[in-house]
Design an enzyme around this catalytic site. Structure first.
Site: not given
Length: 349
Positions: A172, A224
Site C-alpha cells: 500500500e 490519497t
C-alpha cells in the site's frame, strides 16, 4: 504473545454474563494459523471486499469491510522462474492501471514468492476490478489483499495473517503511504482497529447486527496523497475532544453490538472539514443523507466516496438515493451501493 480476549457485559434485564464477539490482537512477531494450510493447488479464484477507512473520527486506525462492491482475482501456479506475471485486467482501471509487473497485484504476489524463496514456479494473475480507482473504498487494498491471499494459498498457505498484513501495508505504501485501515479489514472482515503501527498490532472487533451502509461514489478520482496533503499539522483542541468522544462511542457501540449507537457516531471534526473542499457538493450530500434518515455521514477513507450509517436496508436505499441526487445537483454523476458489514474478509470463491 498471541492473545484472545473475551469481554463481557451485564444486561439490565438479564444479569448473566454475556460474551460479546471475540476481540483478538495480532502482534507483529506472532504467526497466526488462520490463513495457513498444508494443501497446495494450481488455480484459485478470490473475492476481496471494498472497505471504508477512518469511519468518522478513526483516522488511520479504524476501518470495516463492505459486502459490496469487490474485486475478483484468478491466480494460477505454472512452471517458471519465481515471477509474478500479470495477464489481464477487466473492469475499472482499464487503460489507467499498469498491466505488467508494476501492477499492485503483481507486486504483492512477487513479495510472497520472494519471502517463500520460490524459484521453480510463476504465478499468473487475472484481475476483474469491481472497485473504482482512487475512490476512497480501498481499491488498491482489495487488489493487494486478494493477490496476497491467493498467492499464499497457491503456495501452501505458509504465511499467517500477521505476515500477510505487513506485506499488504508495504505494498500500500508504494502509492498511498503506509496505513492499515483498509488492508486489515479487507483481510480480516468486520470492523478492525489498528491499536499500534510500531509494533504493528491489529484488533478485530467483528460486525454489528442491524447496521446498514449507504455509499455514494461521485464520478471523479481523488488521490490519497492529495487528500492527505490538505490536513494541517495542528488542529483545534475542542475538535480533538469531540473526535475522542465520537471514537470512544463508536468502539463501545461495536463491542456492545449496539447498531443505533454506532450509526450516530461516525462523524469527524478533525480531518473531514479540510477534505470536504476536495469533494464538490460534499456539504449538500451530507445534509441530504442526514435529512433522509442517516444516523451519521462522513467521507470514506480519503474520498471522494461518502458513506452513511442507517438501521435498515430500506433506509439505506433512501439515503443512498438522496446522496446521489445531491451530487447530481452539484454537477456530478455517481454510483451508489447499499451494503451490510462484511463479517468475512478476502476468501476463495
Amino acid at each position: 504473545m498471541f492473545r484472545v480476549i473475551k469481554t463481557y457485559a451485564i444486561s439490565q434485564t438479564d444479569t448473566r454474563n454475556k460474551p460479546l464477539d471475540f476481540i483478538y490482537t495480532i502482534p507483529l512477531n506472532v504467526k497466526s494459523t488462520q490463513f495457513q494450510s498444508v494443501v497446495s493447488m494450481e488455480k484459485i479464484k478470490v473475492k476481496a471486499p471494498a472497505t471504508v477507512a477512518n469511519v468518522g473520527a478513526g483516522f488511520d486506525i479504524l476501518g470495516f469491510a463492505l459486502e459490496q462492491p469487490y474485486d475478483e482475482l484468478e491466480l494460477s501456479l505454472v512452471n517458471g522462474r519465481g515471477k509474478a506475471a500479470f495477464l489481464s485486467l477487466e473492469g475499472y482501471g482499464k487503460g489507467k492501471l499498469p498491466e505488467n509487473e508494476k501492477n499492485l497485484c503483481a507486486i504483492a504476489v512477487q513479495k510472497v514468492m520472494d519471502k517463500l524463496n520460490i524459484t521453480g514456479k510463476d504465478i499468473e494473475i487475472k484481475l476483474k476490478k469491481g472497485l473504482p480507482v482512487s475512490s476512497g473504498l480501498g481499491s488498491s487494498s482489495a487488489s493487494i489483499v486478494g493477490a496476497l491471499y491467493g498467492a499464499n494459498k497457491l503456495l501452501g498457505g505458509k504465511l499467517g495473517e500477521t505476515e500477510l498484513l505487513q506485506i499488504g501495508i508495504d505494498c500500500e505504501a508504494v502509492y498511498s503511504g503506509a496505513h492499515a485501515d483498509n488492508v486489515a479489514p479487507c483481510l480480516l472482515g468486520g470492523f478492525v482497529l489498528v491499536r499500534s503501527y510500531e509494533p504493528l498490532e491489529i484488533i478485530k472487533l467483528g460486525g454489528v447486527n442491524g447496521l446498514h451502509v449507504s455509499v455514494c461514489h461521485p464520478d471523479f478520482e481523488l488521490e490519497t496523497k492529495k487528500a492527505r496533503a490538505v490536513i494541517p499539522k495542528d488542529v483545534p483542541l475542542k475538535n480533538v475532544i469531540k473526535n475522542q468522544s465520537l471514537l470512544t462511542s463508536l468502539i463501545y457501540g461495536i463491542a456492545k453490538n449496539d447498531a443505533a449507537l454506532v450509526a450516530r457516531s461516525a462523524n469527524d471534526y478533525v480531518v473531514e472539514p479540510y477534505r470536504a473542499s476536495l469533494i464538490p457538493g460534499f456539504d449538500d450530500v451530507k445534509k441530504a443523507a442526514l435529512n433522509a434518515g442517516a444516523g451519521s455521514c462522513s467521507i470514506s477513507g480519503a474520498g471522494p466516496a461518502v458513506f452513511a450509517f442507517t438501521l435498515s436496508k430500506k433506509e439505506a436505499e433512501t439515503v443512498s438515493k438522496a446522496m446521489a441526487c445531491a451530487f447530481s445537483k452539484n454537477g456530478l454523476g455517481s454510483r451508489r451501493y447499499v451494503s451490510g458489514i462484511a463479517k468475512q474478509g478476502v476468501h476463495a470463491i
